[in-house]
Design a protein around this motif. Sequence first.
Motif, PDB file in Angstrom:
ATOM      1  N   ARG A 144       0.834  -1.206   0.000  1.00 56.87           N
ATOM      2  CA  ARG A 144       0.000   0.000   0.000  1.00 56.87           C
ATOM      3  C   ARG A 144       0.868   1.256   0.000  1.00 56.87           C
ATOM      4  O   ARG A 144       1.836   1.366   0.756  1.00 56.87           O
ATOM      5  N   VAL A 145       0.512   2.195  -0.857  1.00 56.20           N
ATOM      6  CA  VAL A 145       1.321   3.396  -1.055  1.00 56.20           C
ATOM      7  C   VAL A 145       0.490   4.638  -0.742  1.00 56.20           C
ATOM      8  O   VAL A 145      -0.660   4.761  -1.183  1.00 56.20           O
ATOM      9  N   SER A 146       1.081   5.561   0.004  1.00 52.46           N
ATOM     10  CA  SER A 146       0.502   6.884   0.231  1.00 52.46           C
ATOM     11  C   SER A 146       1.591   7.912  -0.061  1.00 52.46           C
ATOM     12  O   SER A 146       2.748   7.721   0.318  1.00 52.46           O
ATOM     13  N   GLY A 147       1.217   8.968  -0.746  1.00 46.12           N
ATOM     14  CA  GLY A 147       2.209   9.993  -1.039  1.00 46.12           C
ATOM     15  C   GLY A 147       1.732  10.957  -2.101  1.00 46.12           C
ATOM     16  O   GLY A 147       0.716  10.726  -2.768  1.00 46.12           O
ATOM     17  N   VAL A 148       2.467  12.047  -2.243  1.00 43.56           N
ATOM     18  CA  VAL A 148       2.207  13.052  -3.267  1.00 43.56           C
ATOM     19  C   VAL A 148       3.459  13.169  -4.126  1.00 43.56           C
ATOM     20  O   VAL A 148       4.552  13.433  -3.611  1.00 43.56           O
ATOM     21  N   PHE A 149       3.300  12.967  -5.434  1.00 42.80           N
ATOM     22  CA  PHE A 149       4.428  12.978  -6.346  1.00 42.80           C
ATOM     23  C   PHE A 149       4.174  13.975  -7.476  1.00 42.80           C
ATOM     24  O   PHE A 149       3.028  14.283  -7.794  1.00 42.80           O
ATOM     25  N   SER A 150       5.248  14.424  -8.081  1.00 49.18           N
ATOM     26  CA  SER A 150       5.146  15.350  -9.195  1.00 49.18           C
ATOM     27  C   SER A 150       4.982  14.586 -10.507  1.00 49.18           C
ATOM     28  O   SER A 150       5.694  13.609 -10.765  1.00 49.18           O
ATOM     29  N   CYS A 151       4.048  15.042 -11.334  1.00 47.74           N
ATOM     30  CA  CYS A 151       3.860  14.421 -12.652  1.00 47.74           C
ATOM     31  C   CYS A 151       5.109  14.536 -13.516  1.00 47.74           C
ATOM     32  O   CYS A 151       5.307  13.730 -14.437  1.00 47.74           O
ATOM     33  N   SER A 152       5.940  15.528 -13.247  1.00 46.82           N
ATOM     34  CA  SER A 152       7.128  15.771 -14.067  1.00 46.82           C
ATOM     35  C   SER A 152       8.385  15.126 -13.494  1.00 46.82           C
ATOM     36  O   SER A 152       9.476  15.308 -14.043  1.00 46.82           O
ATOM     37  N   ASP A 153       8.263  14.381 -12.396  1.00 40.96           N
ATOM     38  CA  ASP A 153       9.434  13.746 -11.783  1.00 40.96           C
ATOM     39  C   ASP A 153       9.097  12.312 -11.392  1.00 40.96           C
ATOM     40  O   ASP A 153       9.028  11.964 -10.213  1.00 40.96           O
ATOM     41  N   ILE A 154       8.878  11.475 -12.389  1.00 44.87           N
ATOM     42  CA  ILE A 154       8.513  10.084 -12.124  1.00 44.87           C
ATOM     43  C   ILE A 154       9.696   9.317 -11.554  1.00 44.87           C
ATOM     44  O   ILE A 154       9.527   8.434 -10.708  1.00 44.87           O
ATOM     45  N   ASP A 155      10.911   9.659 -11.974  1.00 50.47           N
ATOM     46  CA  ASP A 155      12.088   9.015 -11.386  1.00 50.47           C
ATOM     47  C   ASP A 155      12.144   9.276  -9.880  1.00 50.47           C
ATOM     48  O   ASP A 155      12.496   8.396  -9.094  1.00 50.47           O
ATOM     49  N   GLY A 156      11.790  10.497  -9.481  1.00 47.16           N
ATOM     50  CA  GLY A 156      11.754  10.815  -8.059  1.00 47.16           C
ATOM     51  C   GLY A 156      10.700  10.013  -7.323  1.00 47.16           C
ATOM     52  O   GLY A 156      10.915   9.588  -6.175  1.00 47.16           O
ATOM     53  N   ALA A 157       9.558   9.780  -7.972  1.00 48.04           N
ATOM     54  CA  ALA A 157       8.502   8.967  -7.363  1.00 48.04           C
ATOM     55  C   ALA A 157       8.979   7.533  -7.163  1.00 48.04           C
ATOM     56  O   ALA A 157       8.737   6.921  -6.115  1.00 48.04           O
ATOM     57  N   VAL A 158       9.651   6.991  -8.183  1.00 49.68           N
ATOM     58  CA  VAL A 158      10.181   5.625  -8.067  1.00 49.68           C
ATOM     59  C   VAL A 158      11.193   5.548  -6.923  1.00 49.68           C
ATOM     60  O   VAL A 158      11.173   4.603  -6.125  1.00 49.68           O
ATOM     61  N   SER A 159      12.073   6.542  -6.827  1.00 49.46           N
ATOM     62  CA  SER A 159      13.072   6.553  -5.754  1.00 49.46           C
ATOM     63  C   SER A 159      12.400   6.593  -4.388  1.00 49.46           C
ATOM     64  O   SER A 159      12.810   5.891  -3.455  1.00 49.46           O
ATOM     65  N   SER A 160      11.361   7.424  -4.259  1.00 51.58           N
ATOM     66  CA  SER A 160      10.652   7.532  -2.983  1.00 51.58           C
ATOM     67  C   SER A 160       9.986   6.217  -2.611  1.00 51.58           C
ATOM     68  O   SER A 160      10.035   5.775  -1.453  1.00 51.58           O
ATOM     69  N   ILE A 161       9.366   5.563  -3.581  1.00 52.86           N
ATOM     70  CA  ILE A 161       8.674   4.298  -3.320  1.00 52.86           C
ATOM     71  C   ILE A 161       9.662   3.201  -2.943  1.00 52.86           C
ATOM     72  O   ILE A 161       9.427   2.423  -2.015  1.00 52.86           O
ATOM     73  N   THR A 162      10.770   3.127  -3.663  1.00 50.05           N
ATOM     74  CA  THR A 162      11.749   2.088  -3.343  1.00 50.05           C
ATOM     75  C   THR A 162      12.359   2.303  -1.959  1.00 50.05           C
ATOM     76  O   THR A 162      12.616   1.340  -1.230  1.00 50.05           O
ATOM     77  N   ARG A 163      12.557   3.560  -1.572  1.00 49.52           N
ATOM     78  CA  ARG A 163      13.063   3.827  -0.224  1.00 49.52           C
ATOM     79  C   ARG A 163      12.033   3.440   0.839  1.00 49.52           C
ATOM     80  O   ARG A 163      12.377   2.865   1.877  1.00 49.52           O
ATOM     81  N   GLN A 164      10.771   3.745   0.563  1.00 50.84           N
ATOM     82  CA  GLN A 164       9.706   3.469   1.523  1.00 50.84           C
ATOM     83  C   GLN A 164       9.614   1.981   1.841  1.00 50.84           C
ATOM     84  O   GLN A 164       9.387   1.595   2.989  1.00 50.84           O
TER      85      GLN A 164
END
Length: 318
Positions: A282-302
């Motif tokens: 389960r994922v909760s968070g706010v990510f930028s549409c223009s920074d998908i790499d950042g979203a992936v990094s955040s999810i993998t860290r989580q």
Amino acid sequence: MTESVDDRQDRIDGEAAAWVIRQGGAPLTIEEQCAFAAWRAVSSDHEEAFRRASSLWSDLDVGTRQKQVTRRRQIGTGVALGVACIAVLAMQGDGGWLNLDRWRADYTTATGEIRTVSLPDGSTAQLDSHTALAIHYGTAERRIVLIDGDAWFKVAPLGATEHRPFVVEASHGTSTALGTQYMVERDSAGVRTTVTEHRVRVVTRTPDGLTHSVVVAEGQSVRYSRDGALDTPQAAPVDAMTAWRSGQLVFDNEPLSEVIARLNRYQRGRIMLMGARLRDRRVSGVFSCSDIDGAVSSITRQFALRSVSVAGLATIIY
């Protein structure tokens, strides 16, 4: 949701195809070598899929068209589809999904692009990433065909100078404005209509010719399947669902598989999960549409996971 046997095999075949293509490029980094070794060690199914994909890729690289077709039939459609999908992604300048119907669109957005357009009657449409609309205005109605993607509409209301209803057609259904603001989303499973102001009437037609209709109130959404089966309207987190309009993606305790599917709309290449056990995280968070790499990094860290990019065509999370 439990992964079916076919879905599992398709996933493994796709991952194998991605690894084959990656190994045809620059030498693997130490991290990639470790990721590849870990992937092959998961099960004998992974090892066998990689062997088949390697064989097919060799044939695709040096064989004739007839040899390719024959070989695909011999080793099964799973690996062929995996390689074909990666190849299609590589060939598309837009990096999106191939949809020939987009050629008949009046308005489109590229992958990662969000755009607002003015319609002939004074209404506006905000198009999400990789969306396509066709405009069919006539004397009896203002009809929009949502060919692909998601769009939010602010409708010029009926009045003394405008008597035509505003209708958005998608798949086997229509969403007709009874107010002024709503969103229609089309994906591989069906269509969802979400009302942000006033009401919308959703009508579907099933293959047996039956018609179903429901009025969706402000703050609600309703889904219908590709065959026209209509669900019951439900309360919807409208602000989160329409956050893409301001360049954000908002997730609240949603399955990782659905989050990844959404992220894939905003970048070239594909993000893939390695292992069925990850799908229901389960994922909760706010990510930028223009920074998908950042979203992936955040999810993998989580989740203490790792990711590896494959020649710019795919990112594998494991």
